[in-house]
Design a protein around this motif. Structure first.
Motif, PDB file in Angstrom:
ATOM      1  N   PRO A  16      14.184 -15.436  14.535  1.00 34.28           N
ATOM      2  CA  PRO A  16      13.672 -14.859  15.782  1.00 34.28           C
ATOM      3  C   PRO A  16      12.435 -15.619  16.256  1.00 34.28           C
ATOM      4  O   PRO A  16      11.870 -16.428  15.515  1.00 34.28           O
ATOM      5  N   LEU A  17      12.017 -15.337  17.463  1.00 34.22           N
ATOM      6  CA  LEU A  17      10.767 -15.899  17.962  1.00 34.22           C
ATOM      7  C   LEU A  17       9.631 -15.386  17.088  1.00 34.22           C
ATOM      8  O   LEU A  17       9.674 -14.255  16.588  1.00 34.22           O
ATOM      9  N   ALA A  18       8.598 -16.185  16.917  1.00 35.53           N
ATOM     10  CA  ALA A  18       7.469 -15.807  16.061  1.00 35.53           C
ATOM     11  C   ALA A  18       6.831 -14.500  16.530  1.00 35.53           C
ATOM     12  O   ALA A  18       6.491 -13.640  15.707  1.00 35.53           O
ATOM     13  N   THR A  19       6.663 -14.344  17.831  1.00 41.40           N
ATOM     14  CA  THR A  19       6.043 -13.128  18.359  1.00 41.40           C
ATOM     15  C   THR A  19       6.863 -11.901  18.000  1.00 41.40           C
ATOM     16  O   THR A  19       6.320 -10.875  17.590  1.00 41.40           O
ATOM     17  N   GLU A  20       8.170 -12.000  18.136  1.00 37.71           N
ATOM     18  CA  GLU A  20       9.060 -10.889  17.807  1.00 37.71           C
ATOM     19  C   GLU A  20       8.960 -10.550  16.316  1.00 37.71           C
ATOM     20  O   GLU A  20       8.887  -9.380  15.937  1.00 37.71           O
ATOM     21  N   ALA A  21       8.942 -11.576  15.468  1.00 36.41           N
ATOM     22  CA  ALA A  21       8.849 -11.354  14.026  1.00 36.41           C
ATOM     23  C   ALA A  21       7.515 -10.709  13.650  1.00 36.41           C
ATOM     24  O   ALA A  21       7.476  -9.793  12.817  1.00 36.41           O
ATOM     25  N   LEU A  22       6.436 -11.161  14.265  1.00 43.28           N
ATOM     26  CA  LEU A  22       5.121 -10.591  13.953  1.00 43.28           C
ATOM     27  C   LEU A  22       5.016  -9.137  14.403  1.00 43.28           C
ATOM     28  O   LEU A  22       4.434  -8.304  13.702  1.00 43.28           O
ATOM     29  N   ARG A  23       5.564  -8.834  15.559  1.00 45.16           N
ATOM     30  CA  ARG A  23       5.557  -7.440  16.025  1.00 45.16           C
ATOM     31  C   ARG A  23       6.344  -6.548  15.056  1.00 45.16           C
ATOM     32  O   ARG A  23       5.912  -5.448  14.723  1.00 45.16           O
ATOM     33  N   LEU A  24       7.488  -7.041  14.630  1.00 41.14           N
ATOM     34  CA  LEU A  24       8.303  -6.273  13.702  1.00 41.14           C
ATOM     35  C   LEU A  24       7.582  -6.105  12.370  1.00 41.14           C
ATOM     36  O   LEU A  24       7.582  -5.020  11.780  1.00 41.14           O
ATOM     37  N   GLN A  25       6.939  -7.156  11.899  1.00 36.96           N
ATOM     38  CA  GLN A  25       6.196  -7.065  10.643  1.00 36.96           C
ATOM     39  C   GLN A  25       5.087  -6.018  10.759  1.00 36.96           C
ATOM     40  O   GLN A  25       4.907  -5.200   9.859  1.00 36.96           O
ATOM     41  N   ALA A  26       4.373  -6.015  11.868  1.00 35.55           N
ATOM     42  CA  ALA A  26       3.293  -5.044  12.055  1.00 35.55           C
ATOM     43  C   ALA A  26       3.850  -3.619  12.068  1.00 35.55           C
ATOM     44  O   ALA A  26       3.257  -2.716  11.452  1.00 35.55           O
ATOM     45  N   ARG A  27       4.971  -3.407  12.729  1.00 39.33           N
ATOM     46  CA  ARG A  27       5.585  -2.079  12.762  1.00 39.33           C
ATOM     47  C   ARG A  27       6.019  -1.637  11.370  1.00 39.33           C
ATOM     48  O   ARG A  27       5.824  -0.485  10.977  1.00 39.33           O
ATOM     49  N   LEU A  28       6.609  -2.567  10.615  1.00 37.95           N
ATOM     50  CA  LEU A  28       7.038  -2.231   9.258  1.00 37.95           C
ATOM     51  C   LEU A  28       5.853  -1.897   8.362  1.00 37.95           C
ATOM     52  O   LEU A  28       5.900  -0.946   7.584  1.00 37.95           O
ATOM     53  N   MET A  29       4.789  -2.688   8.451  1.00 37.28           N
ATOM     54  CA  MET A  29       3.623  -2.452   7.607  1.00 37.28           C
ATOM     55  C   MET A  29       2.959  -1.125   7.956  1.00 37.28           C
ATOM     56  O   MET A  29       2.520  -0.394   7.079  1.00 37.28           O
ATOM     57  N   ARG A  30       2.901  -0.807   9.246  1.00 34.99           N
ATOM     58  CA  ARG A  30       2.323   0.477   9.651  1.00 34.99           C
ATOM     59  C   ARG A  30       3.197   1.624   9.137  1.00 34.99           C
ATOM     60  O   ARG A  30       2.696   2.613   8.620  1.00 34.99           O
ATOM     61  N   ALA A  31       4.506   1.475   9.264  1.00 32.66           N
ATOM     62  CA  ALA A  31       5.425   2.515   8.795  1.00 32.66           C
ATOM     63  C   ALA A  31       5.381   2.647   7.277  1.00 32.66           C
ATOM     64  O   ALA A  31       5.543   3.742   6.738  1.00 32.66           O
ATOM     65  N   ALA A  32       5.160   1.536   6.586  1.00 35.20           N
ATOM     66  CA  ALA A  32       5.182   1.540   5.122  1.00 35.20           C
ATOM     67  C   ALA A  32       4.021   2.298   4.520  1.00 35.20           C
ATOM     68  O   ALA A  32       4.124   2.823   3.412  1.00 35.20           O
ATOM     69  N   GLY A  33       2.909   2.347   5.224  1.00 37.50           N
ATOM     70  CA  GLY A  33       1.758   3.088   4.718  1.00 37.50           C
ATOM     71  C   GLY A  33       1.376   2.662   3.315  1.00 37.50           C
ATOM     72  O   GLY A  33       1.079   1.501   3.060  1.00 37.50           O
ATOM     73  N   GLY A  34       1.435   3.595   2.363  1.00 38.84           N
ATOM     74  CA  GLY A  34       1.000   3.355   0.996  1.00 38.84           C
ATOM     75  C   GLY A  34       1.834   2.369   0.203  1.00 38.84           C
ATOM     76  O   GLY A  34       1.380   1.863  -0.817  1.00 38.84           O
ATOM     77  N   VAL A  35       3.047   2.069   0.646  1.00 42.45           N
ATOM     78  CA  VAL A  35       3.873   1.113  -0.095  1.00 42.45           C
ATOM     79  C   VAL A  35       3.920  -0.255   0.589  1.00 42.45           C
ATOM     80  O   VAL A  35       4.684  -1.123   0.187  1.00 42.45           O
ATOM     81  N   ALA A  36       3.096  -0.435   1.616  1.00 44.52           N
ATOM     82  CA  ALA A  36       3.097  -1.700   2.362  1.00 44.52           C
ATOM     83  C   ALA A  36       2.830  -2.896   1.457  1.00 44.52           C
ATOM     84  O   ALA A  36       3.402  -3.966   1.651  1.00 44.52           O
ATOM     85  N   ASP A  37       1.991  -2.697   0.449  1.00 43.12           N
ATOM     86  CA  ASP A  37       1.661  -3.807  -0.441  1.00 43.12           C
ATOM     87  C   ASP A  37       2.846  -4.242  -1.301  1.00 43.12           C
ATOM     88  O   ASP A  37       2.856  -5.342  -1.829  1.00 43.12           O
ATOM     89  N   GLN A  38       3.872  -3.398  -1.434  1.00 43.59           N
ATOM     90  CA  GLN A  38       5.055  -3.754  -2.219  1.00 43.59           C
ATOM     91  C   GLN A  38       6.045  -4.619  -1.444  1.00 43.59           C
ATOM     92  O   GLN A  38       6.805  -5.381  -2.031  1.00 43.59           O
TER      93      GLN A  38
END
Length: 145
Positions: A16-38
């Motif tokens: 995907p485009l870098a911007t799209e991937a970064l947005r998705l990564q940010a959404r996943l990390m926010r959703a992951a909360g306490g398990v984001a580091d895993q």
């Protein structure tokens, strides 16, 4: 990037485009909360696993973490995030052409395929990123002194 057969479907993921991937990564990390580091370690381990047994073992852990992440989201947010991840994949149609996957159109008849498709897409999109930059889940940079 990668291709895989999941529950009888031939699926391909393109970069995907870098911007799209970064947005998705940010959404996943926010959703992951306490398990984001895993997530970075698991995606990196999936990407670097050599044997089929190692891939399956890490895959089971990864799917468990994904399921835990998704359980913490509001229903609409969950469906939107999963739909956006699935839309990064392309499905080989009977014509032989690959077309963008659609959560409702392509997976409504096989709910059991949703999480494996999501796991495959995330591994393909973020595998190099996470394996090359430990701590990237917190937007760290590999090799920073």
């Amino acid at each position: 990037m990668g291709e895989r057969k999941i529950r009888g479907m031939e699926i391909r993921v393109d970069r995907p485009l870098a911007t799209e991937a970064l947005r998705l990564q940010a959404r996943l990390m926010r959703a992951a909360g306490g398990v984001a580091d895993q997530l970075p370690d698991l995606i990196g381990a999936l990407r670097s696993a050599q044997s089929e047994e190692a891939k399956q073992a890490v895959g089971v852990k990864f799917i468990g973490v994904l399921t835990g992440i998704f359980e913490g989201l509001e229903p609409d947010e969950f469906a939107h995030l999963v739909g956006d991840v699935v839309a990064l994949a392309k499905l080989k149609r009977p014509s032989g052409h690959y077309e963008t996957m659609d959560l409702d159109g392509d997976l409504s008849e096989d709910f059991g395929a949703i999480i494996p498709v999501v796991a495959f897409v995330l591994k393909e999109v973020f595998g190099d990123f996470f394996s090359a930059a430990p701590g990237s889940g917190s937007r760290g940079v590999a090799g920073r002194a």
